[in-house]
Design a protein around this motif. Structure first.
Motif, short mmCIF file in Angstrom:
data_model
loop_
_atom_site.label_atom_id
_atom_site.label_comp_id
_atom_site.label_asym_id
_atom_site.label_seq_id
_atom_site.Cartn_x
_atom_site.Cartn_y
_atom_site.Cartn_z
N HIS A 62 0.95 -1.18 -0.11
CA HIS A 62 -0.03 0.05 -0.05
C HIS A 62 0.81 1.32 -0.14
O HIS A 62 0.24 2.57 0.14
N HIS A 63 2.09 1.17 0.06
CA HIS A 63 2.90 2.19 -0.16
C HIS A 63 3.09 3.27 0.82
O HIS A 63 3.19 4.61 0.61
N THR A 64 2.55 2.88 2.12
CA THR A 64 2.44 3.85 3.18
C THR A 64 3.84 4.15 3.84
O THR A 64 4.67 3.38 3.36
N HIS A 65 3.86 5.27 4.80
CA HIS A 65 5.34 5.67 5.28
C HIS A 65 5.64 4.42 6.31
O HIS A 65 4.71 4.40 7.22
N HIS A 66 6.81 4.02 6.38
CA HIS A 66 7.12 2.82 7.24
C HIS A 66 7.00 3.39 8.67
O HIS A 66 6.38 2.66 9.55
N GLY A 67 7.55 4.40 9.01
CA GLY A 67 7.45 4.68 10.75
C GLY A 67 6.21 5.13 10.98
O GLY A 67 5.63 4.51 12.09
N THR A 68 5.37 5.65 10.14
CA THR A 68 4.11 5.91 10.43
C THR A 68 3.19 4.70 10.69
O THR A 68 2.31 4.56 11.52
N THR A 69 3.33 3.79 9.81
CA THR A 69 2.63 2.55 9.72
C THR A 69 2.73 1.81 11.11
O THR A 69 1.99 1.13 11.74
N ASN A 70 4.08 1.69 11.47
CA ASN A 70 4.66 1.24 12.78
C ASN A 70 3.79 1.82 13.79
O ASN A 70 3.70 0.95 14.83
N ALA A 71 3.94 3.31 13.88
CA ALA A 71 3.10 3.70 15.05
C ALA A 71 1.79 3.41 15.16
O ALA A 71 1.17 2.99 16.24
N VAL A 72 1.09 3.26 14.08
CA VAL A 72 -0.30 2.94 14.15
C VAL A 72 -0.45 1.26 14.56
O VAL A 72 -1.23 1.07 15.44
N CYS A 73 0.57 0.53 14.20
CA CYS A 73 0.57 -0.82 14.88
C CYS A 73 0.96 -1.13 16.00
O CYS A 73 0.68 -2.20 16.94
N MET A 74 1.68 0.02 16.79
CA MET A 74 2.23 -0.35 17.88
C MET A 74 1.18 -0.68 19.30
O MET A 74 1.56 -1.53 19.85
N PRO A 75 0.08 0.16 19.45
CA PRO A 75 -0.49 -0.06 20.54
C PRO A 75 -1.19 -1.57 20.51
O PRO A 75 -1.30 -2.39 21.43
N ALA A 76 -1.59 -2.07 19.54
CA ALA A 76 -2.38 -3.43 19.27
C ALA A 76 -1.15 -4.38 19.55
O ALA A 76 -1.34 -5.43 20.27
N VAL A 77 0.07 -4.16 19.23
CA VAL A 77 1.29 -5.27 19.49
C VAL A 77 1.52 -5.26 20.81
O VAL A 77 1.99 -6.06 21.60
N LEU A 78 1.39 -4.06 21.64
CA LEU A 78 1.94 -4.15 23.03
C LEU A 78 0.71 -4.84 23.58
O LEU A 78 1.18 -5.46 24.79
N ASP A 79 -0.58 -4.75 23.38
CA ASP A 79 -1.46 -5.46 24.00
C ASP A 79 -1.33 -7.03 23.77
O ASP A 79 -1.58 -7.86 24.81
N PHE A 80 -1.02 -7.44 22.59
CA PHE A 80 -0.68 -8.72 22.07
C PHE A 80 0.49 -9.47 22.96
O PHE A 80 0.58 -10.43 23.49
#
Ligand SMILES: NC(=O)c1ccc[n+]([C@@H]2O[C@H](COP(=O)([O-])OP(=O)(O)OC[C@H]3O[C@@H](n4cnc5c(N)ncnc54)[C@H](O)[C@@H]3O)[C@@H](O)[C@H]2O)c1
Ligand SMILES: [Fe+2]
Length: 382
Positions: free
Chosen positions: A279-297
């Motif tokens: 989807h050609h999104t910006h790497h770091g911004t994509t990571n930021a969106v993913c972080m809360p769910a990964v911390l929960d997991f």
């Protein structure tokens, strides 16, 4: 407000400090480069910082050769274009100049200069790197202009294979740049959204390295201080791009994140790489969106160590406090809660999940990633 001047030799020789781009000629000499090709991206090619760097090189008799056909999330095709120019031009080293995209592509050009096998044969899998001819790897001077990826201190480059729509990590120990110039003045022109997105990539590197279960106490310490530097300085750099002290500290945090993730990355990067490739999104911004769910997991495996981190970071409430902090931190930089906010539409969960499970970052996640777990995580962030 000023930023300190320092020379470090860990993990590679780093000339740190405002204005040190003036030493680019000397850095090339130190790396054994007399005919450099400066590799950057299309946007940076037009910017004053790049023109000034080429002027300095020119004045020192090193020419002003540049390759700038580099996309965000650079591709194998970008590499082939650059490699052709590099080989035909008789260059003897690369100045990788830019954000992670240009740094990685520049590093891959220098790495591939004298290789005969296709670049995909050197993916970061097992001992595939030993397939490379070390004598065919040319020296690299790395000059970051964002403060995020830390690619300047890393031994890998991330390339998108446009045929399979996958991000591949190309690895070789000799891909580590011979000399780095970390000049925070080069990052002053970054607009706030790039400042945030790249800075949160550095944060993700520190958080994932700190979470990884592998035994590497040195990385653990670096990751912890890296988190602190981001927490204290990213809001300042975001609000006032000319805050050179904050810019310098972010540049350090970026290099520290990438040094620390020798210990391992995790699910944030495993989820984010396929999204960026497709989807050609910006790497770091994509990571930021993913972080809360990964911390929960990951909570059952990391809560205790983040209880310790939280007190050092000045965050009340241990791991739960840290989780809440991350959501607020993201919001303060207008990071969306879902990937749809970054323009990801009609995602193909099957393909994304398969790619995430193949990503080498999976290996560093403290809770093993199964097909079911990755689907759940994607469902939470998409
Ligand atoms: N090698 C590694 O270890 C590693 C680690 C993490 C990420 N990456 C890779 O790095 C890439 C992302 O790098 P990035 O986040 O630095 O973004 P980027 O290099 O794609 O740059 C983002 C944008 O910022 C612009 N830019 C860069 N410097 C600027 C400046 N000083 N002023 C104004 N604009 C500027 C660029 O022109 C570009 O448009 C991804 O491909 C990612 O996979 C590599
Ligand atoms: Fe990253």
């Amino acid at each position: 407000m000023t930023s300190p001047i320092a020379n470090w030799s860990y993990p590679n020789p780093i000339r740190f400090g405002a204005g040190r781009i003036a030493e680019i000629g000397g850095a090339c000499m130190a790396a054994g480069i007399s005919r450099p090709l400066l590799v950057t991206d299309r946007g940076l090619a037009e910017m004053e910082i790049t023109k000034r760097t080429l002027d300095i090189l020119d004045a020192e008799g090193k020419g002003r050769a540049m390759f700038a056909r580099v996309d965000a999330n650079p591709t194998g095709e970008n590499l082939m274009d650059g490699l052709r120019l590099y080989r035909e031009g008789g260059f003897d080293g690369v100045i990788a100049f830019g954000g992670g995209s240009a740094l990685d592509l520049g590093k891959c050009i220098a790495f591939m200069a004298g290789q005969t096998r296709p670049v995909w044969d050197f993916e970061d899998i097992g001992d595939w790197w030993t397939r490379a001819d070390p004598a065919g790897i040319h020296p690299i001077v790395a000059v970051p202009t964002t403060a995020g990826t830390g690619s300047e201190v890393g031994r890998a480059g991330v390339l998108t294979n446009a045929e399979t729509n996958e991000k591949k990590i190309i690895f070789h120990p000799k891909m580590l740049p011979a000399v780095v110039i970390c000049d925070p003045e080069l990052t002053v022109g970054m607009p706030p959204h790039i400042t945030a997105g790249t800075g949160l990539d550095a944060f993700a590197h520190c958080v994932e390295a700190y979470s990884s279960p592998h035994y590497h106490p040195m990385s653990q310490g670096i990751a912890l201080e890296g988190m602190r530097l981001v927490i204290d300085n990213l809001p300042r750099a975001y609000k006032n791009g000319s805050d050179i002290e904050a810019r310098g500290n972010m540049m350090s945090a970026a290099a520290m994140g990438a040094t620390a993730f020798q210990k391992g990355l995790g699910a944030i990067h495993a989820l984010s790489h396929p999204i960026g490739a497709v989807h050609h999104t910006h790497h770091g911004t994509t990571n930021a969106v993913c972080m809360p769910a990964v911390l929960d997991f990951n909570a059952p495996a990391i809560a205790e160590r983040f209880d310790r981190a939280a007190s050092y970071l000045g965050i009340d409430g241990g791991f739960d406090g840290f989780r809440a902090f991350v959501r607020d931190f993201n919001a303060s930089f207008s990071i969306p809660e879902r990937l749809s906010g970054l323009g990801v539409e009609n995602p193909d969960i099957d393909t994304l999940t398969e790619a995430a499970l193949r990503d080498p970052s999976c290996g560093g996640n403290p809770v093993p990633l199964t097909d079911e777990a990755v689907r759940k995580l994607y469902a939470a962030v998409l």
